[in-house]
Design a protein around this motif. Structure first.
Motif, short mmCIF file in Angstrom:
data_model
loop_
_atom_site.label_atom_id
_atom_site.label_comp_id
_atom_site.label_asym_id
_atom_site.label_seq_id
_atom_site.Cartn_x
_atom_site.Cartn_y
_atom_site.Cartn_z
N TYR A 72 0.52 -0.77 -0.02
CA TYR A 72 -0.11 -0.31 -0.14
C TYR A 72 0.56 1.14 -0.10
O TYR A 72 0.63 2.33 -0.22
CB TYR A 72 -1.03 0.20 1.18
CG TYR A 72 -2.32 -0.81 0.73
CD1 TYR A 72 -3.80 0.03 0.09
CD2 TYR A 72 -2.50 -2.63 1.19
CE1 TYR A 72 -4.64 -0.22 -0.26
CE2 TYR A 72 -3.82 -3.16 0.90
CZ TYR A 72 -4.07 -2.28 0.21
OH TYR A 72 -5.52 -2.69 -0.38
N HIS A 77 -6.26 -5.31 8.38
CA HIS A 77 -7.53 -5.98 7.29
C HIS A 77 -8.19 -5.30 7.61
O HIS A 77 -8.65 -4.52 5.85
CB HIS A 77 -6.82 -7.59 7.82
CG HIS A 77 -8.01 -8.35 6.49
ND1 HIS A 77 -9.39 -8.13 6.61
CD2 HIS A 77 -8.10 -8.28 4.94
CE1 HIS A 77 -9.69 -9.04 5.95
NE2 HIS A 77 -8.85 -9.20 4.94
N LEU A 112 -7.97 -1.68 6.35
CA LEU A 112 -7.61 -1.74 4.81
C LEU A 112 -9.23 -1.51 3.86
O LEU A 112 -9.70 -0.86 2.78
CB LEU A 112 -7.37 -2.95 4.02
CG LEU A 112 -5.67 -2.75 4.78
CD1 LEU A 112 -4.70 -4.06 3.86
CD2 LEU A 112 -4.84 -1.55 4.05
N PHE A 113 -10.38 -2.90 4.36
CA PHE A 113 -10.90 -3.37 4.20
C PHE A 113 -12.50 -1.48 3.91
O PHE A 113 -13.08 -2.03 3.01
CB PHE A 113 -11.88 -4.27 4.84
CG PHE A 113 -11.83 -5.16 3.74
CD1 PHE A 113 -13.85 -5.43 3.33
CD2 PHE A 113 -11.06 -5.90 3.48
CE1 PHE A 113 -13.65 -6.38 2.35
CE2 PHE A 113 -11.57 -7.23 2.20
CZ PHE A 113 -12.88 -7.60 1.79
N THR A 146 -7.49 3.67 1.05
CA THR A 146 -7.04 2.24 0.77
C THR A 146 -7.69 1.23 -0.92
O THR A 146 -7.53 0.78 -1.09
CB THR A 146 -7.21 1.06 1.78
OG1 THR A 146 -8.77 1.09 1.99
CG2 THR A 146 -6.47 1.70 2.99
N GLY A 179 -8.79 -2.74 -3.49
CA GLY A 179 -7.40 -1.88 -3.55
C GLY A 179 -7.35 -0.70 -4.29
O GLY A 179 -8.19 -0.60 -4.91
N PRO A 193 -6.07 -5.90 0.00
CA PRO A 193 -6.59 -6.34 1.24
C PRO A 193 -6.13 -7.59 1.50
O PRO A 193 -5.75 -8.34 2.32
CB PRO A 193 -8.10 -5.91 1.94
CG PRO A 193 -8.65 -5.83 0.64
CD PRO A 193 -7.93 -5.19 -1.01
#
Lengths: 292, 316
Positions: free
Chosen positions: B65, B121, B124-125, B131, B136, B237
């Motif tokens: 990322y 996680h 990120l989601f 993100t 992604g 993610p």
């Protein structure tokens, strides 16, 4: 109003989570193995329960027997624990990292076994809980099936307590957990105890999965998703403590329901933030013992 | 001496690969290099330090990322700058998390790292703006040492300049790790793995030795993650999910735990194995799981352990 419904949903979640994590805790408490397979067993129970009940209905079985049939099929599916334990036995004396990885190997294998037997499509048992109707109390209505599941979880909690604290078998199990070698020297068949504990722990997982199937679809995402919640429960409650699993399951169940309603973005995060707070404040969880 | 020769042989094999295998397979080798870099770091923590982390996919994702956000959102195309940011970000996160996680060893350490991995996680989601959420972020082509290589097609860029860049990065990271492992620090880390109390008694600050190993492993994973993101062209993610951490551990075990070449051997054989299995059956996960179980039971020192044993046997 919403609060009561929310709490009810949370407690139903907690009941199922308790069953699965009680299995995890039992196995860890006695064997010091963190069983990542718990999630796979849960999914297996769900798929197997669905299939058995479909078969049962096709034979003309009464839908009113939903609950007992599911519990029975869960108990039956849990026998797979014999096979897992047999393989796991090869690494008993080894570093616990290898034991953990061995259960991870089973997670990978189960993923494809489930796909092979039941296919990639999620599986749902129609709207069955309605056969038990609903219960109206003071302006609220609760589905009776969910109440029965919660009751079953309570019964299981009581039975486990009785088995471990009050029976002679329980004494031997506790002795094995405390000091396996000493227990063996005193004549306990620890090999059999290990098998028994593992299978019992597996059955708790599969029964949990079977009971949830009338309300949620069984899918291939189930195993790895459940592990995420189950681990939170276990860490909050303290590894190896069944009492901890009980309280942890309620905490996680309520947290999940709350965050799903109010901050849907933060579901897993809120659960795990609590996990970290607990670990900072009480390093071994609410009921955990320090590492031996 | 033996290590130097083996290292040169590995480098030569990787250098010959693009000429021998052609572009398609060469693009498959870049992820191998990326994983090898990441796992060299994880091997320090797990193999030499005896600390099993189930959360290191997080650092892989931080690297990926960092590269993606720098390239796609901030317009910084220089891969060197992206790597530095990836290392800083990952080192900082590891530095903070390590303080907490390393209060524990054994299974509690594994579970706490897993907990942090899952928080990352879900971060990120759920935070789409930064993100890109579930899908992604795609990674634009970075510039290497200031050269943008804009004239090359995507494949030509990957199998050409980027391949050599990744290989060079791998060589440097490997050599640094070889020095770290052989240093007094490396010895202290291994000693703490084998007997924590004795090591502490000898005056080794066990916590801080492990801490440094933890941070270093996080940095290595981030570098691997950045390379991986460029080679797949995206950061998503799933890179940080706990099963990914499990796979990383699997690769180390497959290659040979706590051996300098373990991660490389593991990354190569895992990729080949997975490729071969996926081509032949849709149930490749089962096969991978069974192989993992067999390795744990019969060859706990992995492929390298098997090779060493075979050589010893012949010599006798």
């Amino acid at each position: 109003m919403a609060t009561v419904d929310l709490l009810f949903a949370a407690l139903f979640n907690a009941a199922v989570l308790f069953l699965v994590t009680a299995g995890l805790q039992l196995i860890f408490g006695v064997q010091r193995i963190v069983n990542l397979t718990a999630g796979s067993l849960y999914a297996l129970g769900a798929y197997f329960g669905a299939s058995v009940f479909e078969w049962f209905s096709a034979q003309g079985g009464s839908p009113a027997l939903l609950l007992p049939v599911l519990i029975l099929s869960g108990l039956l599916a849990g026998q797979v624990g014999f096979v897992i334990e047999r393989v796991l036995r090869t690494v008993y004396g080894r570093d616990e990292a290898f034991q953990l990885l061995m259960t991870f190997a089973f997670v990978l294998m189960f993923q494809d076994v489930l796909r092979y037997v039941w296919g990639a499509q999620p599986r749902l048992l129609g709207d069955l809980p309605s056969v038990y109707g609903t219960l109206a109390v003071g302006g609220f209505t609760f589905p009776v099936y969910n109440l029965l599941v919660m009751l079953s979880a309570l019964v299981v909690a009581g039975l486990l307590y009785w088995l471990i604290e009050r029976t002679s078998l329980g004494h031997v199990v506790r002795a094995t957990a405390e000091n396996g070698r000493m227990a063996e020297a005193l004549g306990a068949n620890t090999r059999r105890i290990n098998t028994l504990v593992f299978v019992l722990g597996s059955m708790l997982g599969t029964v949990g999965g079977a009971l949830v199937i009338p309300t949620t679809a069984a899918s291939l995402e189930m195993p790895i998703a459940l592990i995420v919640e189950a681990f939170a429960v276990v860490v909050i409650g303290g590894l190896g403590s069944i009492r901890g699993a009980f309280l942890g399951a309620i905490i996680v169940g309520v947290l999940r329901a709350l965050s799903l309603t109010y901050f849907p973005e933060l579901e897993v995060m809120s659960i795990y933030l609590v996990v970290i707070v607990v670990l900072v404040v009480r390093p071994y969880g609410l009921f955990g013992k320090a590492e031996a | 001496m033996k290590t130097t020769l083996a290292f040169l042989a590995v480098l030569a094999a990787f250098a010959a690969a693009p000429f021998a295998l052609g572009p398609y397979y060469t693009t498959l080798i870049i992820p191998i290099l990326a994983y090898a870099i990441a796992l060299i770091g994880l091997n320090l923590l797990f193999g030499y330090g005896g600390l099993l982390s189930f959360g290191h996919a997080m650092f892989l994702a931080i690297g990926a990322y960092a590269s993606a956000v720098m390239g796609a959102k901030l317009g910084v195309r220089s891969f060197e700058a992206q790597l530095i940011v990836a290392m800083l970000a990952s080192g900082t996160v590891a530095g903070l998390i390590g303080l907490l996680c390393l209060r524990y060893t054994t299974i509690f350490f594994s579970m706490l790292t897993l907990a942090f991995g899952m928080i990352f996680h879900s971060f990120l989601f759920k935070f789409y703006d930064l993100t890109g959420g579930e899908s992604g972020i795609s990674v634009p082509r970075p510039s290497l040492f200031g050269a943008s290589h804009a004239g090359l097609s995507k494949t030509a860029f990957l199998v050409g300049p980027f391949y050599w860049y990744a290989l060079g990065l791998f060589a440097v990271m490997f050599l640094v790790m070889a020095l770290v492992v052989a240093s007094p620090f490396g010895l202290a880390l291994k000693a703490a793995r084998d007997n924590e109390r004795k090591t502490a008694f000898l005056g080794v600050p066990v916590f801080w030795v492990r801490y440094v190993a933890f941070v270093l492993s996080g940095i290595y994973c981030a570098v691997g993650g950045a390379v991986l993101a460029v080679s797949i062209g995206a950061a998503d993610p799933e890179l940080s999910f706990w099963t990914q951490s499990g796979n990383m551990i699997f690769i180390i075990i497959l290659g040979g735990l706590g051996q300098l070449f373990g991660p490389v051997v593991g990354a190569v054989s895992f990729t080949l194995l997975q490729d071969a299995l996926m081509a032949n059956t849709q149930y490749w996960r089962f096969a991978l799981g069974a192989i993992l179980a067999l390795i744990i039971i019969f060859a706990p020192r992995g492929i390298l352990g098997l090779i060493t044993r075979a050589l010893d046997w012949r010599r006798r």
